[in-house]
Each structure stands twice: as C-alpha cells, then as structure tokens.
Write a protein that holds these residues in place. Structure first.
Motif, PDB file in Angstrom:
ATOM      1  N   LYS A 148       0.754  -1.172   0.009  1.00 47.18           N
ATOM      2  CA  LYS A 148       0.128  -0.031  -0.096  1.00 47.18           C
ATOM      3  C   LYS A 148       0.658   1.323   0.003  1.00 47.18           C
ATOM      4  N   THR A 149       1.646   1.278   0.667  1.00 50.77           N
ATOM      5  CA  THR A 149       2.819   2.474   1.006  1.00 50.77           C
ATOM      6  C   THR A 149       3.652   2.498  -0.537  1.00 50.77           C
ATOM      7  N   LEU A 150       4.112   1.458  -0.842  1.00 50.15           N
ATOM      8  CA  LEU A 150       4.763   1.380  -2.254  1.00 50.15           C
ATOM      9  C   LEU A 150       3.789   2.063  -3.351  1.00 50.15           C
ATOM     10  N   SER A 151       2.780   1.553  -3.282  1.00 43.16           N
ATOM     11  CA  SER A 151       1.786   2.076  -4.342  1.00 43.16           C
ATOM     12  C   SER A 151       1.539   3.609  -4.142  1.00 43.16           C
ATOM     13  N   GLN A 152       1.287   3.992  -3.071  1.00 40.70           N
ATOM     14  CA  GLN A 152       1.195   5.455  -2.669  1.00 40.70           C
ATOM     15  C   GLN A 152       2.527   6.300  -3.109  1.00 40.70           C
ATOM     16  N   LEU A 153       3.908   5.670  -2.826  1.00 41.71           N
ATOM     17  CA  LEU A 153       4.894   6.351  -3.440  1.00 41.71           C
ATOM     18  C   LEU A 153       4.880   6.463  -4.928  1.00 41.71           C
ATOM     19  N   LEU A 154       4.779   5.353  -5.503  1.00 42.62           N
ATOM     20  CA  LEU A 154       4.972   5.221  -6.936  1.00 42.62           C
ATOM     21  C   LEU A 154       3.785   6.011  -7.648  1.00 42.62           C
ATOM     22  N   SER A 155       2.619   6.160  -7.252  1.00 45.03           N
ATOM     23  CA  SER A 155       1.553   6.917  -7.733  1.00 45.03           C
ATOM     24  C   SER A 155       2.069   8.502  -7.566  1.00 45.03           C
ATOM     25  N   THR A 156       2.586   8.832  -6.464  1.00 41.53           N
ATOM     26  CA  THR A 156       2.734  10.017  -6.148  1.00 41.53           C
ATOM     27  C   THR A 156       4.311  10.625  -6.955  1.00 41.53           C
ATOM     28  N   LEU A 157       4.774   9.781  -7.021  1.00 43.17           N
ATOM     29  CA  LEU A 157       6.103  10.024  -7.818  1.00 43.17           C
ATOM     30  C   LEU A 157       5.768  10.313  -9.441  1.00 43.17           C
ATOM     31  N   TYR A 158       4.883   9.678  -9.831  1.00 42.09           N
ATOM     32  CA  TYR A 158       4.259  10.018 -11.225  1.00 42.09           C
ATOM     33  C   TYR A 158       3.361  11.391 -11.078  1.00 42.09           C
ATOM     34  N   ALA A 159       2.708  11.489  -9.832  1.00 42.07           N
ATOM     35  CA  ALA A 159       2.131  12.688  -9.985  1.00 42.07           C
ATOM     36  C   ALA A 159       2.935  13.936  -9.946  1.00 42.07           C
ATOM     37  N   TRP A 160       4.142  13.757  -9.243  1.00 39.41           N
ATOM     38  CA  TRP A 160       5.168  14.814  -9.288  1.00 39.41           C
ATOM     39  C   TRP A 160       5.523  15.075 -10.717  1.00 39.41           C
ATOM     40  N   ARG A 161       5.835  14.050 -11.459  1.00 38.87           N
ATOM     41  CA  ARG A 161       6.184  14.002 -12.883  1.00 38.87           C
ATOM     42  C   ARG A 161       5.065  14.694 -13.770  1.00 38.87           C
ATOM     43  N   TYR A 162       3.996  14.234 -13.470  1.00 39.43           N
ATOM     44  CA  TYR A 162       2.726  14.892 -14.011  1.00 39.43           C
ATOM     45  C   TYR A 162       2.847  16.540 -14.053  1.00 39.43           C
ATOM     46  N   ALA A 163       2.833  16.943 -12.782  1.00 37.01           N
ATOM     47  CA  ALA A 163       2.885  18.584 -12.631  1.00 37.01           C
ATOM     48  C   ALA A 163       4.239  19.118 -13.373  1.00 37.01           C
ATOM     49  N   TRP A 164       5.165  18.245 -13.232  1.00 35.88           N
ATOM     50  CA  TRP A 164       6.444  18.835 -13.981  1.00 35.88           C
ATOM     51  C   TRP A 164       6.345  18.784 -15.328  1.00 35.88           C
ATOM     52  N   LEU A 165       5.805  17.669 -15.998  1.00 36.45           N
ATOM     53  CA  LEU A 165       5.534  17.328 -17.581  1.00 36.45           C
ATOM     54  C   LEU A 165       4.638  18.485 -18.284  1.00 36.45           C
ATOM     55  N   TYR A 166       3.806  18.842 -17.455  1.00 33.40           N
ATOM     56  CA  TYR A 166       2.684  19.805 -17.696  1.00 33.40           C
ATOM     57  C   TYR A 166       2.650  21.186 -17.212  1.00 33.40           C
ATOM     58  N   ASN A 167       3.691  21.450 -16.687  1.00 32.37           N
ATOM     59  CA  ASN A 167       4.008  22.950 -16.073  1.00 32.37           C
ATOM     60  C   ASN A 167       3.029  23.574 -15.303  1.00 32.37           C
ATOM     61  N   GLU A 168       2.716  22.660 -14.231  1.00 33.56           N
ATOM     62  CA  GLU A 168       2.027  23.019 -13.021  1.00 33.56           C
ATOM     63  C   GLU A 168       2.633  23.265 -12.013  1.00 33.56           C
ATOM     64  N   THR A 169       2.978  24.540 -11.804  1.00 31.44           N
ATOM     65  CA  THR A 169       4.229  24.936 -11.126  1.00 31.44           C
ATOM     66  C   THR A 169       3.744  24.879  -9.540  1.00 31.44           C
ATOM     67  N   GLU A 170       2.458  25.372  -9.344  1.00 25.84           N
ATOM     68  CA  GLU A 170       2.188  25.203  -7.622  1.00 25.84           C
ATOM     69  C   GLU A 170       2.110  23.840  -7.285  1.00 25.84           C
ATOM     70  N   ASN A 171       1.355  22.811  -8.088  1.00 25.68           N
ATOM     71  CA  ASN A 171       1.404  21.523  -7.847  1.00 25.68           C
ATOM     72  C   ASN A 171       2.687  20.873  -7.686  1.00 25.68           C
ATOM     73  N   TYR A 172       3.552  20.949  -8.532  1.00 24.46           N
ATOM     74  CA  TYR A 172       4.846  20.618  -8.644  1.00 24.46           C
ATOM     75  C   TYR A 172       5.542  21.043  -7.254  1.00 24.46           C
ATOM     76  N   LEU A 173       5.658  22.316  -6.990  1.00 23.59           N
ATOM     77  CA  LEU A 173       6.192  22.835  -5.532  1.00 23.59           C
ATOM     78  C   LEU A 173       5.632  22.314  -4.299  1.00 23.59           C
ATOM     79  N   ASN A 174       4.410  21.769  -4.471  1.00 19.96           N
ATOM     80  CA  ASN A 174       3.564  21.336  -3.297  1.00 19.96           C
ATOM     81  C   ASN A 174       4.328  19.839  -2.824  1.00 19.96           C
ATOM     82  N   PHE A 175       5.184  19.119  -3.586  1.00 21.34           N
ATOM     83  CA  PHE A 175       5.677  17.956  -3.663  1.00 21.34           C
ATOM     84  C   PHE A 175       7.033  18.220  -2.485  1.00 21.34           C
TER      85      PHE A 175
END
Length: 330
Positions: free
Chosen positions: A218-245
């Motif tokens: 469960k923890t690993l799923s959370q870490l992996l999904s959040t890693l890709y959420a960080w990537r998503y914000a980075w990829l699509y220039n969502e500055t505030e979302n990116y910095l929230n990580f």
C-alpha cells in the motif's frame, strides 16, 4: 534523431495503452485520439500513472521485501547487532533469496555515524562505488568502497569518508571491531566478489532486526503513484502542484534551499515548454532507523527545446500524514 525519439515515445504509449484494460474499453480515450491525435492519449496515460489503482495491481505479485526494485539484482544487508552481512539475490522468479551469509565486524560503538572518527558504522542505504583490488595488507585481499556520505548523509550534516567493506589483515592481528567499516574474513570477501555485480548491488545497513526494511505494498503504491503525480505536474508545467511535493525544509544537493529553488523552478516553468520526461530503473528502498523515509532512484530521460538530460536521479522522500515530501534531491 528527433523522429527516432518521437517514434519510441509513441511505441511506449501504444504498448501501455494496449496492455492496460482500463483504457482498452474507454471510448472517450479512443475518440480523443481519433479527433486530436497522440498527445491526448499521452496526457491521459500520464494521468493514469498517478492513480494508486494501477500500482496496486502492478505490485500484486512483486517481491517487495526490500521495497520496489527494478535494477538491483543483489541486496547486501548488514545487521550490526548480529554482526552479519547477508547477500540476497534475485532468482528466475524475480524473488530475492538469501544466497550467502557472512560474519562481520562493524564499528566499535553502536548507533549511526555522525562525524569523522566517531568509530560508528553508518546506518542507511548505499551504493558500491568501486572495488579496490590492491590494498594495504591490513584490509585483506580487496575492498569495496561505499557511497558514504551519501545524499541524505550530507543533508543531515554528517561527515567522514572511507567506509569500506573489506577483508581481514593477512600479516597482523586486529581488534574485534572496526573504525566504521564492515570487515569480513578473506575467503568471504573473495566469495562476495564472485557473487555480486557492484553496479547492480545496493547495501542496506541497519542497527538491529527491528529496523524494518519491508514497506507495505500500500505504501509503495502510494509512493509510486505520487512519484508520477510529481512527474505529471513537472511535465505539464503545473508550477504550484509541482512545488507542493517539496518539504519546506528542502535543500538540494548543492545547498539550494526551498526559497531559491521555488524562484528557480517558477522561472523555468514560466517558459511553458513542451517536454518529454521518462523514468526507468526505479528503485524505492526504505531507510532503516528512520520513520517513513525512503530513497528513490531512477534513470531520467528529459528533453525540451532548451535542455536535455539523461542520467541518474536521487530523491530522499518523507511520508508525513500521507503526504509525499521531497527533502533533498540530486
């Protein structure tokens, strides 16, 4: 070169699309592709990688006793309280099995290494940097150099160097402890040399058996999904979302604090560049003796109009109140 890179990206996306049942029956995705092309498919797939449902299913039959590991075939596990060094190797079923067990000497004093000369063996997660075949006879036939002090050690202000795994003196007596290294007998270190590829080996040093190295799926799923959420914000220039990580106490490997990092990233994101970011060889390992701290490493392929990078990335992450906080990175 550009066409080859684009073709490879499209092939990856189509493979993922065809192998993921959640999209195989999604007419909206197919309609978007029909009307708007591959970019819409790409964004939808990038978004799906941020969902824990995908990762829970993906991890279902994975061996996660040491975390989520894509590129390490060997785990060296040193338990200081038991004075042992174990080798776990991945078998044909991608399961880590205990392969070798060696008696080991560690530092004279208990606890985590904090500074040069404190006679303690560090606690943490380390790479093997290189093998030294010709060493002083005090260190036996060879030595393996660890990455202490690593990124997290430097963030924590730890000092010192020269933490090795080495053999025993060939011509003299020695104490039943080290100044901080891990020492095993000479037949054992020659055996270890035959059984590991240092480029595909990670070293985990813990104080005792209670320092768990097994995160839940469960923890690993959370870490992996959040890693890709960080990537998503980075990829699509969502500055505030990116910095929230990033944690307020974030400090980059070069000393850049969060305030300066925020200004730097805001300036870059303001360009709104189209970019490609791919992660491969992801490894997530629990930091022993630390509550909810994880080392995440991966090979990153980054390409935009103004910059490209292809190399290794390291994140040290804390999970606090189910929030993913990057405290340092390189």
């Amino acid at each position: 070169m550009e066409n080859k890179f684009y073709t490879r990206t499209v092939n990856i996306l189509l493979t993922l699309f065809l192998s993921t049942s959640i999209f195989a029956s999604d007419n909206k995705i197919l309609t978007n592709y029909r009307l708007h092309g591959i970019k819409n498919i790409e964004k939808a797939l990038d978004k799906s990688l941020t969902e824990t449902t995908y990762w829970k299913e993906y991890l279902k039959n994975k061996d996660t006793k040491f975390g989520y590991i894509e590129s390490y075939t060997n785990i060296l596990l040193c338990d200081k309280s038991k004075s042992e060094l174990l080798i776990y190797s991945k078998d044909s079923n991608n399961t880590y099995k205990l392969r070798k067990e060696y008696s080991a000497f560690t530092g004279k004093l208990k606890g985590d290494k904090r500074k040069e000369g404190d006679l303690k063996t560090p606690i943490g997660v380390y790479d093997i940097i290189k093998k030294i075949s010709k060493v002083d006879s005090f260190y036996g036939p060879m030595a393996f150099v660890t990455s202490y002090p690593n990124l997290y050690d430097r963030y924590e202000g730890k000092t010192g160097q020269g933490i090795w795994i080495h053999g025993l003196p060939t011509n003299q007596e020695r104490d039943a402890f080290t100044k901080g290294c891990i020492a095993i007998n000479n037949k054992s270190i020659e055996c270890m040399n035959r059984n590991i590829d240092i480029k595909k080996t990670v070293l985990i040093i813990k104080e005792n058996a209670n320092d768990s190295t097994t995160p839940s799926k469960k923890t690993l799923s959370q870490l992996l999904s959040t890693l890709y959420a960080w990537r998503y914000a980075w990829l699509y220039n969502e500055t505030e979302n990116y910095l929230n990580f990033y944690a307020p106490e974030f400090k980059r490997y070069d000393g850049m604090d969060f305030k300066r990092f925020k200004k730097y990233k805001t300036r870059i994101f303001a360009k709104y560049e189209s970019k490609t970011i791919l992660f491969r060889n992801i490894n997530i390992v629990t930091y022993p003796n630390m509550k909810s701290v994880y080392r995440i490493t991966f090979d990153e392929e980054y390409k935009s109009n103004s910059f490209s990078f292809n190399g290794r990335k390291v994140l040290i992450v804390k999970l606090q109140d189910n929030k993913f906080n990057i405290i340092t990175e390189k």
